[in-house]
Every structure is written in C-alpha cells, then in structure tokens.
Design a protein around this motif. Sequence first.
Motif, PDB file in Angstrom:
ATOM      1  N   ILE A  10     -53.742  12.106  67.709  1.00 25.66           N
ATOM      2  CA  ILE A  10     -54.127  10.112  68.008  1.00 25.66           C
ATOM      3  C   ILE A  10     -54.256   9.329  69.265  1.00 25.66           C
ATOM      4  O   ILE A  10     -54.929   8.299  69.343  1.00 25.66           O
ATOM      5  CB  ILE A  10     -53.500   9.062  67.108  1.00 25.66           C
ATOM      6  CG1 ILE A  10     -53.882   8.106  66.797  1.00 25.66           C
ATOM      7  CG2 ILE A  10     -52.089   9.165  67.279  1.00 25.66           C
ATOM      8  CD1 ILE A  10     -53.594   6.880  65.817  1.00 25.66           C
ATOM      9  N   VAL A  11     -53.727  10.253  70.057  1.00 27.53           N
ATOM     10  CA  VAL A  11     -53.479   9.570  71.309  1.00 27.53           C
ATOM     11  C   VAL A  11     -54.868   9.317  72.336  1.00 27.53           C
ATOM     12  O   VAL A  11     -55.293   8.881  72.523  1.00 27.53           O
ATOM     13  CB  VAL A  11     -52.500   9.578  72.091  1.00 27.53           C
ATOM     14  CG1 VAL A  11     -52.495   9.607  73.538  1.00 27.53           C
ATOM     15  CG2 VAL A  11     -50.735   9.530  71.284  1.00 27.53           C
ATOM     16  N   ASP A  12     -55.033  11.189  71.843  1.00 26.00           N
ATOM     17  CA  ASP A  12     -56.088  11.463  72.227  1.00 26.00           C
ATOM     18  C   ASP A  12     -57.378  11.418  71.939  1.00 26.00           C
ATOM     19  O   ASP A  12     -58.296  10.352  73.065  1.00 26.00           O
ATOM     20  CB  ASP A  12     -55.782  12.706  73.036  1.00 26.00           C
ATOM     21  CG  ASP A  12     -57.157  13.784  73.725  1.00 26.00           C
ATOM     22  OD1 ASP A  12     -56.427  13.653  75.136  1.00 26.00           O
ATOM     23  OD2 ASP A  12     -57.603  14.469  73.421  1.00 26.00           O
ATOM     24  N   ASP A  48     -46.670   6.415  84.939  1.00 26.25           N
ATOM     25  CA  ASP A  48     -46.258   5.206  84.848  1.00 26.25           C
ATOM     26  C   ASP A  48     -46.944   4.316  83.862  1.00 26.25           C
ATOM     27  O   ASP A  48     -46.504   2.795  83.794  1.00 26.25           O
ATOM     28  CB  ASP A  48     -46.957   4.482  85.570  1.00 26.25           C
ATOM     29  CG  ASP A  48     -48.547   4.894  85.543  1.00 26.25           C
ATOM     30  OD1 ASP A  48     -49.235   5.897  85.293  1.00 26.25           O
ATOM     31  OD2 ASP A  48     -48.991   4.888  87.297  1.00 26.25           O
ATOM     32  N   VAL A  49     -47.478   5.004  82.491  1.00 32.37           N
ATOM     33  CA  VAL A  49     -47.782   4.028  81.394  1.00 32.37           C
ATOM     34  C   VAL A  49     -47.153   4.700  80.399  1.00 32.37           C
ATOM     35  O   VAL A  49     -46.562   6.140  80.438  1.00 32.37           O
ATOM     36  CB  VAL A  49     -49.135   3.620  81.336  1.00 32.37           C
ATOM     37  CG1 VAL A  49     -49.202   3.743  79.868  1.00 32.37           C
ATOM     38  CG2 VAL A  49     -49.201   3.322  81.879  1.00 32.37           C
ATOM     39  N   ALA A  50     -46.921   4.507  78.996  1.00 35.65           N
ATOM     40  CA  ALA A  50     -46.033   5.225  77.690  1.00 35.65           C
ATOM     41  C   ALA A  50     -47.089   4.705  76.672  1.00 35.65           C
ATOM     42  O   ALA A  50     -47.166   3.236  76.642  1.00 35.65           O
ATOM     43  CB  ALA A  50     -44.976   5.071  77.136  1.00 35.65           C
ATOM     44  N   VAL A  51     -47.424   5.382  75.267  1.00 29.36           N
ATOM     45  CA  VAL A  51     -48.535   5.491  74.875  1.00 29.36           C
ATOM     46  C   VAL A  51     -47.548   5.389  73.386  1.00 29.36           C
ATOM     47  O   VAL A  51     -47.822   6.884  73.476  1.00 29.36           O
ATOM     48  CB  VAL A  51     -49.490   5.717  74.783  1.00 29.36           C
ATOM     49  CG1 VAL A  51     -50.539   5.907  73.316  1.00 29.36           C
ATOM     50  CG2 VAL A  51     -50.707   5.242  75.535  1.00 29.36           C
ATOM     51  N   VAL A  52     -47.215   4.901  72.808  1.00 30.95           N
ATOM     52  CA  VAL A  52     -46.679   5.383  71.648  1.00 30.95           C
ATOM     53  C   VAL A  52     -46.159   4.421  70.513  1.00 30.95           C
ATOM     54  O   VAL A  52     -47.532   3.146  70.624  1.00 30.95           O
ATOM     55  CB  VAL A  52     -44.558   4.798  71.922  1.00 30.95           C
ATOM     56  CG1 VAL A  52     -44.586   6.696  73.253  1.00 30.95           C
ATOM     57  CG2 VAL A  52     -44.337   3.577  72.758  1.00 30.95           C
ATOM     58  N   PRO A  53     -45.807   4.465  68.978  1.00 32.03           N
ATOM     59  CA  PRO A  53     -45.845   3.452  68.361  1.00 32.03           C
ATOM     60  C   PRO A  53     -45.563   2.985  68.519  1.00 32.03           C
ATOM     61  O   PRO A  53     -44.307   1.927  68.866  1.00 32.03           O
ATOM     62  CB  PRO A  53     -45.442   4.313  66.730  1.00 32.03           C
ATOM     63  CG  PRO A  53     -44.902   5.913  67.753  1.00 32.03           C
ATOM     64  CD  PRO A  53     -45.169   5.907  69.118  1.00 32.03           C
ATOM     65  N   ASP A  54     -45.793   1.730  68.109  1.00 35.55           N
ATOM     66  CA  ASP A  54     -45.546   0.130  68.381  1.00 35.55           C
ATOM     67  C   ASP A  54     -43.317  -0.200  67.877  1.00 35.55           C
ATOM     68  O   ASP A  54     -43.053  -0.825  69.336  1.00 35.55           O
ATOM     69  CB  ASP A  54     -46.170  -1.029  68.041  1.00 35.55           C
ATOM     70  CG  ASP A  54     -46.175  -0.719  66.477  1.00 35.55           C
ATOM     71  OD1 ASP A  54     -45.861  -0.362  65.832  1.00 35.55           O
ATOM     72  OD2 ASP A  54     -46.661  -1.880  65.766  1.00 35.55           O
ATOM     73  N   TYR A  55     -43.447   0.570  67.203  1.00 38.17           N
ATOM     74  CA  TYR A  55     -41.982   0.869  66.082  1.00 38.17           C
ATOM     75  C   TYR A  55     -41.368   1.067  67.320  1.00 38.17           C
ATOM     76  O   TYR A  55     -39.644   0.945  67.335  1.00 38.17           O
ATOM     77  CB  TYR A  55     -42.148   0.463  65.161  1.00 38.17           C
ATOM     78  CG  TYR A  55     -42.221   2.162  65.143  1.00 38.17           C
ATOM     79  CD1 TYR A  55     -41.171   3.321  65.108  1.00 38.17           C
ATOM     80  CD2 TYR A  55     -43.441   2.498  64.403  1.00 38.17           C
ATOM     81  CE1 TYR A  55     -41.310   4.533  64.506  1.00 38.17           C
ATOM     82  CE2 TYR A  55     -43.647   4.290  64.114  1.00 38.17           C
ATOM     83  CZ  TYR A  55     -42.622   4.605  64.462  1.00 38.17           C
ATOM     84  OH  TYR A  55     -43.150   6.447  64.178  1.00 38.17           O
ATOM     85  N   MET A  56     -41.677   1.766  68.412  1.00 32.88           N
ATOM     86  CA  MET A  56     -41.019   2.747  69.436  1.00 32.88           C
ATOM     87  C   MET A  56     -40.842   1.752  70.489  1.00 32.88           C
ATOM     88  O   MET A  56     -39.656   2.280  71.430  1.00 32.88           O
ATOM     89  CB  MET A  56     -41.103   4.208  69.551  1.00 32.88           C
ATOM     90  CG  MET A  56     -41.021   4.767  68.450  1.00 32.88           C
ATOM     91  SD  MET A  56     -41.221   6.456  69.146  1.00 32.88           S
ATOM     92  CE  MET A  56     -41.141   7.905  67.975  1.00 32.88           C
ATOM     93  N   ALA A  57     -41.871   1.421  70.703  1.00 29.07           N
ATOM     94  CA  ALA A  57     -41.904   0.211  72.312  1.00 29.07           C
ATOM     95  C   ALA A  57     -40.386  -0.489  72.782  1.00 29.07           C
ATOM     96  O   ALA A  57     -39.927  -0.270  73.699  1.00 29.07           O
ATOM     97  CB  ALA A  57     -42.664  -0.336  72.296  1.00 29.07           C
ATOM     98  N   PRO A  58     -39.783  -1.291  71.670  1.00 28.88           N
ATOM     99  CA  PRO A  58     -38.550  -1.390  71.855  1.00 28.88           C
ATOM    100  C   PRO A  58     -37.312  -1.001  72.029  1.00 28.88           C
ATOM    101  O   PRO A  58     -36.556  -1.057  73.195  1.00 28.88           O
ATOM    102  CB  PRO A  58     -38.005  -2.906  70.586  1.00 28.88           C
ATOM    103  CG  PRO A  58     -39.181  -2.746  69.771  1.00 28.88           C
ATOM    104  CD  PRO A  58     -40.397  -1.181  70.329  1.00 28.88           C
ATOM    105  N   SER A  59     -37.363   0.037  71.655  1.00 24.85           N
ATOM    106  CA  SER A  59     -36.091   0.859  72.009  1.00 24.85           C
ATOM    107  C   SER A  59     -37.191   1.280  74.069  1.00 24.85           C
ATOM    108  O   SER A  59     -35.491   1.867  74.913  1.00 24.85           O
ATOM    109  CB  SER A  59     -36.496   2.281  71.315  1.00 24.85           C
ATOM    110  OG  SER A  59     -36.280   2.099  70.073  1.00 24.85           O
ATOM    111  N   LEU A  60     -37.616   1.655  74.071  1.00 24.57           N
ATOM    112  CA  LEU A  60     -38.455   2.222  75.794  1.00 24.57           C
ATOM    113  C   LEU A  60     -38.158   0.829  76.422  1.00 24.57           C
ATOM    114  O   LEU A  60     -37.007   1.382  77.584  1.00 24.57           O
ATOM    115  CB  LEU A  60     -39.815   1.922  76.022  1.00 24.57           C
ATOM    116  CG  LEU A  60     -40.501   3.238  76.764  1.00 24.57           C
ATOM    117  CD1 LEU A  60     -38.811   4.780  76.815  1.00 24.57           C
ATOM    118  CD2 LEU A  60     -41.537   4.060  76.323  1.00 24.57           C
TER     119      LEU A  60
END
Lengths: 265, 266
Positions: free
Chosen positions: A158-160, A189-201
């Motif tokens: 899905i990222v690709d 320099d950029v992370a593409v992740v699920p939104d629910y993982m963003a806070p942990s990052l």
Amino acid sequence: MWNRPTSRRALFAAALAGDAIRPAAAAPDGSLRRVRERGRLRLGVGVEGTVMAFHGSASGLDGFAIRLGRRIAEGLNLDAEFVSTQRLSRVDDLLAGEFDLLMTAPPATMALAREALLTNPIGQASLVAVADASLPMDGLVQLRGHHVASLAGRFLSIVDSSLPPGERQIMTFRNLEEIATALAEGHCDVAVVPDYMAPSLIVRLPWMSLRLRITDYFLVCLLRFGEHDLLRAVNSQLFILRQEQELATLQEVFLGRPLPPLGFL
Amino acid sequence: MPATRRRLLAAAGAALALPRPAGASGPSGILRRIFETGVLRFGVWLGAPPWGSLDQNGEPDGSEVAIARLLARDMNVRLQVVRLPAAERVAALLADRVDLLAGLPIMPANLQRIAFAAAHDRIAYILVARRDPAINHLQDLAGKRVAMPAGTFAAQSLHDHLPPEATTIFTENAADTLKALLSGDADAAVAHDFELRDLQIAREDMDFIAHMTISTWRMGLSTRLGEPDLLRFLNTFLYLRTRDGSIAEIQSRYFGTAQNRDGRFR
C-alpha cells in the motif's frame, strides 16, 4: 437470559451464520465446527506495542485487535486464545494453520485478497508521513528525493501504490523501533507509517511531527481460503458489534478517530 | 543495514504479485484455476453498449469490459474476453466456457442457476414513444409496432404481456431498436433510461418520452454456484474498487454518471 448480551449475540450470530441461511448448494466447510469443537478461537496478533496490541499493565494483552478479538470469540461462545505472530510472517503463519483468524492483518488490498479471505472491514486507518517539522511537506510530490522509511512485508504494497512514482527511495524496516533508529541516525528523513503508529514515533523523536495524510485504508481480519462458515460467523459478529456501536467505540478509543460508514451488510 | 527498495520490492513481488501456488491454504475451484492458468475467461455480450460493445478498432469495449480489465489486473492474470450472444450467456457459464459473466440482471430466475456477486450496476428498461398519444397501460399498445432488442430479459418479459393486436419487432441490439423508432418503422421502443436521456440531449426536436418503466434490476457479475472463494474475491474487489472510486470512474466514463457509489460487502 435473553437480555444477556452474550447470549443474544450468540443466538443472533448462530442464526446469521448457520444452516438456515446457507444456500442449499453450499455444504458446510467444517471451519466453524472445528473451532466450536475446540472451544477456542485462535487469534493471531502481532504485539508491537502500538494501539493495535500491547502488553497492558495488569490484565495482560490489550489494544484494538485484542478487545475486538475477545468480543468476536465471546459472540461465538468461544474462548479467545491469542497466538503471537510477527509482522513479516503473519500471513504465512495464518496459511500454515497457526491460528484461525489474523487480527492484525496488513491493509486491505487486492494483493492481500489473492492470498486469503478478507473479513468485512473492522475499522479504518490512514497512511501518514512523519518528518522533521522544518522539511517542506505540503503534498505527496515533496516526498521526491527523500529517503522514506516504512514497514517491511505486505504493508509495503500500500505504501508503494500510494506514493507518486519518481525520485524516492523507500527503505523498509521490521518494526517501529528500527524506523526510529534509522531516522535518528539520519539514514532516512521521512517515515510513512499507519497513523496510529505516528504518536509512538513522535514520542521517540520529538523534533518530528505528523506532516501529511497520504491515504485511508480499511483494516480487516484475515482467514484462510475455503473457511467460509467461519468467515460468515465472524462477519455476523462484526455486523452486531457495528450495530451496537462497539466497533465505533473501539475505533474512537484506540485509533482516535470516528468510524466511517463501512458499508457492509 | 536497511534493505534497498529494489531488493524488497523483488521480495514483495515474489510474495504478492504472483498468485500463491494453490495448496492446502490456497483458493479452490474456479479461482484456483484462474490463478494456475493465469487467464480469466470473461463472458460478455458485446451488443449492449455502453456495457459491452466493440470500439472503432474492433476491440471489446464498454463499462463491463473495463471492469473486467481492472479485475484481471487485480487478479494479476490475463483477461480473455469471450464474446457471447445475449441468450447464450448463462449456458456458456454453466458449460464452463467462461469463468465469469459480465453484469446480468439479478432476477429470481437467474438466482436459481448462477451465483451473483454484489450488485455494481443497475439497468432500467423503459417504453419510449412520442408524447402523444399517451400510453398508460400495455393495452394501449394494441395495434402498435413495438421494437425491442432480441434476447434481452426486458424483451422476454414485455413480449409475453403485449396485447395480441400489437406487433413485436425484434432487433439485433439496443441501437437498432431506437433506430427503428426514429425511422418510423416502430411506434414504440424498449430502451434503457440513459439512452432516452442521450436521445433527448442529441435530438431536442424530437418529442420522445418514457411512457412507462418496464423493469428495473440491479446487475452483478456472476459465476457458477458453489464457488465461495471466487465469490468472496469478487465481492472484495467490488467493495475496495467502489470505495476507492475506480468503479465510479469507469461508469462515469461510459454512462456520464456513476451507477453505484456505495460499495457494500455481501
């Protein structure tokens, strides 16, 4: 007795999933009988310390997938047995029979549908870009030229497909911890992740923030091909949980966003 | 060291792009065969534009063909369009000459024989004629010449209910039906609702209206009974591709408007 939610759900689910509504031509495939005889529904979960599944302080496992898995099992009058699985092997573990239902499945895509049966949606998440606040990041086109970190395995599909073609370098990692390390060390320099993982990052890397919402996708559970009796029973439970607003509550509590209209019968 | 994108995409391709070899956990039935052969045999009637037709190069075209192309891409297989006469579609499916049929009306008679995926389209047949005289009942067609496309479900159902004094003109396809009306060879014609809309836009001078709706059905892709893996794959496809706007884009391209924007899982 009739007022007890579990009994009512069990009866309703049995009616929805049972022989009464099965087309005459469809014979039982044995999947529901198997779990009923066992008395336990084996649920595959990747415990990654995100809101999907994490180790709670007192009551053991907790999270969106854990609570939902328990409610599905309860509705079928079964005990929930959680089986740990890893991000990179979770679908293969399902196909190998390690568990009945994968709760922490990759995003719902047609590539995934070629591998296994998707349940009706259980929720929705977004693909987001997390980056240093100083980086220009108004649109997808500005991901060009950046080293983008994301999660390995089927999530990459899905990222690709969501990122524009062009000058971008996707680097994949096994988990959020590795992504955080790569960002901290400047490998990307950029992370593409699920939104629910963003806070942990962002907690780990406070100079970064959620910069861009790339696309929405559906969360689903996964079953093996051929297990349509069990699929029908799980979908019946999802229908009930949606009707009784429990799905919406789980989505709000753990994923921090309202449940959109999912459009399933 | 993180893996490079190329290496990872290659690995992902091995796992995702190619259908998994059918085994104990792979799909069964027709879906398994499609994955193993790498070919989707898609039966479609090409005399029913804009659902199915031939383009100026003689290649299959139409909204159902476009949906089939999208489906084949999502299956990661090659699409083989099998051209079928309208009246032979179900027989071809039951005789295993095709894996799937393009959208058919979801009617009780069909439900006994074939398995439908979730409806992705609708079809409405109307009776078109000049505004005057009014046609309020089928009896009003006594003495009239009524054109209708042969082999269609609407023609079958209307023909049986016409008064004996009416004359039925069976045409090759929907376009010829309207031609018969426009040329004066017929007094009334069975047409799709969107065809009248297009006609009213193109020919403002002509005073044709819809006097009655003959039938309205939802339409769905279909396969043989007893193919749950394939049916679930189709419903997943229709849900995800409706939700991401792909189906609406195809229908807007061929009809000028999307027929169904609310994807629903069945």
